[in-house]
Structure formats: C-alpha cells, structure tokens
Design a protein around this motif. Sequence first.
Motif, short mmCIF file in Angstrom:
data_model
loop_
_atom_site.label_atom_id
_atom_site.label_comp_id
_atom_site.label_asym_id
_atom_site.label_seq_id
_atom_site.Cartn_x
_atom_site.Cartn_y
_atom_site.Cartn_z
N VAL B 96 4.71 -4.40 -10.68
CA VAL B 96 4.46 -3.11 -10.03
C VAL B 96 3.17 -3.14 -9.20
N LEU B 99 4.00 -5.44 -6.10
CA LEU B 99 4.86 -4.76 -5.12
C LEU B 99 4.04 -3.83 -4.24
N GLN B 100 3.11 -3.12 -4.84
CA GLN B 100 2.30 -2.17 -4.06
C GLN B 100 1.36 -2.90 -3.10
N LEU B 103 3.67 -4.04 -0.20
CA LEU B 103 4.05 -2.96 0.72
C LEU B 103 2.88 -2.54 1.60
N ALA B 104 1.67 -2.64 1.05
CA ALA B 104 0.47 -2.24 1.81
C ALA B 104 -0.08 -3.41 2.63
#
Lengths: 301, 301
Positions: B96, B99-100, B103-104
């Motif tokens: 988690v 993934l963040q 994405l950023a």
Amino acid sequence: MKLTILGCYSATPRTLNNTTSQVLEINNHMFLIDCGEGTQVQLRKHKIKFNRIKHIFISHLHGDHFFGLVGLISTFRLLTREADLHIYGPKGIKEVVTLQMKLADSWTNYNLIFHELTSNKSELIFEDEKILVHTVPLNHRVYTNGFLFQEKEGDRKLKIEAVEAANINVAYYRKLTQGFDVVNEKGETIKNESVTRAGLKPKSYAFCSDTMYKEDIVSIIKNVDVLYHESTFLEKHAHLGPKTKHSTAKEAATIAKLANAGTLLLGHYSTRYDGLNAFKEEAQEVFDNVELCEDGKTFEF
Amino acid sequence: MKLTILGCYSATPRTLNNTTSQVLEINNHMFLIDCGEGTQVQLRKHKIKFNRIKHIFISHLHGDHFFGLVGLISTFRLLTREADLHIYGPKGIKEVVTLQMKLADSWTNYNLIFHELTSNKSELIFEDEKILVHTVPLNHRVYTNGFLFQEKEGDRKLKIEAVEAANINVAYYRKLTQGFDVVNEKGETIKNESVTRAGLKPKSYAFCSDTMYKEDIVSIIKNVDVLYHESTFLEKHAHLGPKTKHSTAKEAATIAKLANAGTLLLGHYSTRYDGLNAFKEEAQEVFDNVELCEDGKTFEF
C-alpha cells in the motif's frame, strides 16, 4: 456560490498550515475539491456537514492533495453514511482506496463510485439540471486536472406587466421562463424576449492546481468568474517553476488576465516564505482583482 | 524511558482528539508506534526531530493506526532525509505504501525497509546491543500485533574499593562490567559478584492495541514495567467488546494484574464518553497503578 478554503499550502501539513482542500457550495451542492491529510479535521473545524458531501474531485495523486481521502471515506463509514459518494480523480485512485479497505477489512456500507480520469483533453465529468463540471488538463509532474464548475443559464424572469398585456395563459408561464416563444389566447405568437428578461447571471469557478504556466487552459476557463490558480513561488524563485512544474504568482495573474477572469484567488504557497503579501503584490502587477487564500477563509461570490 | 502520547483516541481524528500514535524514547532510540492520520503534525507540535525516527512499528492496518504513515514517509522525502527507515507491520503494508509512491511518482531518496509480519506467535523483530523488540500477537478484527520493548541487562557496576583491594589490573575492568570472573595480579581467580554490583534495572514497555481481552499475552509481557493496554469501552458497553474486538478498562486492568505490570496506561478511548475519569476508576477496581493517556501527555519511567 461560496468557497471555503480548508487548506492552501503546498508540500506537507504543518501545525498551522494545511495542504490543499476546498469546499465549493454551489446550487445546493457541496463539492469537495482535493483532500490533503487532515481534511476531515478541517471539515469538522469549519462545521461542514459530512453528509452534504456527495462528490469529491481530486486533481492529482500527490500526497498534499489526496492523503486525506481514504481517512475521510473511512470516517464516513464509521458515521454510518448511506448516501452514494462519487470520487473523480486520476486512474489509480480506485486501486489505492480499495486496497486500503481490503487490508483493513473495512468495506463501506454506502456506494463508492469512482470516476477515473485519463484524458488529456477537457471533458464533461458531471452534469445535472443546474451545474456542469469539466476537467481542465494541467501540466504537472504527474497526471493532473483542474476543474471548472459552471452554473447553467438560469430560468428567464417574466416581465409580469408585459406578460399580462400579451394575453398569455398562465399555463404557458413555465415555457416562457424556459426561453420558448408561446402562442397567446388570440392565437398570436409572442416572442420570448418581449415578455421576459435574463435570469441571474450563472456563476463559474475554476480550480487550477498544481500546474506550471500553461496558456492553453485559457480557452477552457475563458470569462470564468473566479479562478483559483496555484502560485507556489514568487518571482525570485521563478526558475524553480519549470523544474517542479509549479507557477509563480505573476504567472497565475497572467492566466487570469488572458482568461478575462473576474477574480483571481492565489494559493498553494511554498512554506519557504514568511508572509503572503508579496504574492498579491507580484500578481497585481499583471491583474488587479487578486485575493489571497488562507486556511479557513471563505469567499462568497 | 520516555513515552509521548501523540494520540490516544479510537476511530477518527477530531478537532481535539488524535488517533493512535506514540513515541517511545529508550536508550537513544526514538521508536514511533502506530501512525494515525495527522501524526506528522503531532510530531511537529511536540518538537520531535523527524530525523531521530528510524523505526516505525504499526500494530495493524486500520486507518486510525496507520493512515498517517504514507504522509510521514512522503514528508521525510521532502525534507531530504538520508537515513534508512525501518517499518514493521502486517503483510500488505509494503504494497500500500509502494502503490502510493508509484502513483505519485515520488520515490524516496532514502532506504525504506519493510519488515512484514505474519506470525501468530511472539517473535523477535528488532535487536541491537541494548534493546530487544518482540511482537505481542493480539486478537482484533484484522491481523494485529502489540510490541514489547525491553532493555537488555545493563553493564554491572564496579565496587571500586573491592576491585582495588583485589589487585585487579585496570585492563580487566571492562570484563568485570560485562559480568566475567577475572584473574588478578597474583594469579588468583576473582569472582565477579565479589567486586561488582548489578547495573541499572533494565526497563520494559509493552504496547497492546487493539485487542479484545486475550489472556495468553500475559506470559509474553510478564513483569513488564509499563503496559499500555487499550480500553475502548467502559463496563456499561462491555457487551460491545467481543463484537468489535476491543477491551474495557477493567479487562485492561485484569491483564495488568495477571502480568504483574508496574504501571498500566489506558488509551484508545471511544469518543462516545464525556470524560476519562471513569476509565481510571473502573480499572482501579482491579489494579492500583493506573494512568490515563491523553494527547500530548508524556510519561517518564
């Protein structure tokens, strides 16, 4: 149209500075725009009813615009929300929220409806009887959209004396306010403009953060009443703009001028500066009607 | 040993209540335990130097214990951290966070080292010269661990007069403080206990949140100096304990008593109650030495 600034600083939340989040109240909608960490506490602080938020717009997936989203969704669940919640944001937003719900084994008992965005062209993403929302593609380090909120043309107002003089049956009044010509009781066609006048001027608001100077957004936001445009830097740091893909206050003002905006709101300030006045001063060299966002400030238009 | 309570309420952050996060300062370590939304702001408020945090322990992946983690990791990056950061938490925590970051498009420039936990038995997860950290498997709605922090037995202290009288060469003093017998200048063996005394009593701290009453943790935390045990409910809501897998203040006190703990700290209060005194009163029916955690409170032991 009322705008509440929950946070307007860049990078990281601090004791006195919140990252980006705004609430736009327009035509009975309560639109939440971006959701930095701590947004749910800011919403409580400003007594904004959680249940009135049905649509959340996320510009991009950098933390200072989105790390508060999953907490807000989770809190809505704990408060036994039932109303649907629509989330508009870049592709990936569904995966990251869903993964966190899965790991916590905490699924919402309300409908969570994701509208993932991928287009680099402006597109209509929300419409109802009174409001339109379009994306405003921006130029940042990751895929980013601003959002343009527009009221639709309101009903026309009857010129009552003229309507009565024209012998129009009351049954046709609704048609008149909708802008149609009608036939009167004598069978004559009555031109709409002769018996009505324009209603309230529809309002519009454009949210443009984060982005480097991008002139081609001007055609999308042309004549907007209120433009929020990020201004991370002052002129002395203008060289950082292209590198970090942010704007200066002066660049924000240039966009406002080219777009013939009514009011320019500045925000997304770097925390390297001591005060905010210089942002306003530098913007006003280009465009007169400038206001500074500050956490907790509200604007009514 | 110093403990700073950054947040000690359950469920959701509010204007005046923060969700779970604590900083344990022990033997030059600054351990962060759990990291609810807003933890980074709490760290700033309490002037805890970000760079001193090198190990973060996450009990479970419910939002009120973990939604502040990705923001803190991201802020460390913006502050150009270089030191390694170790994260201990349930399997899934790496995915988690990663993934963040993906994405950023914002990868850390320091090493982020995940230690994912899956065992249902207590295990050693950190050890250096002076400290041991073990998991304390708990019983909650998702996979959850508490953590037991223990100082190792410290160096023995020299009884200087006895050492000198025994004709021991200075070169052997280090061996003596380490507990070994040594040979003196006359060739005689000197028993360690005859010339040294025990050093400072090693301290220990157990963090147990979230969990329903689970008696088999007692053997793991036996004789702990300070026990933090969650107490979400008062007796009148005891029936909610098994359903939500939380504990009452009285149950926390029972664990403290069975474990022969020195001090019991209560926290993770439901926000449904007006004050905290009843938590202390109900716990003290079972166990005397009870303290109430409150946001911002520090304890020194």
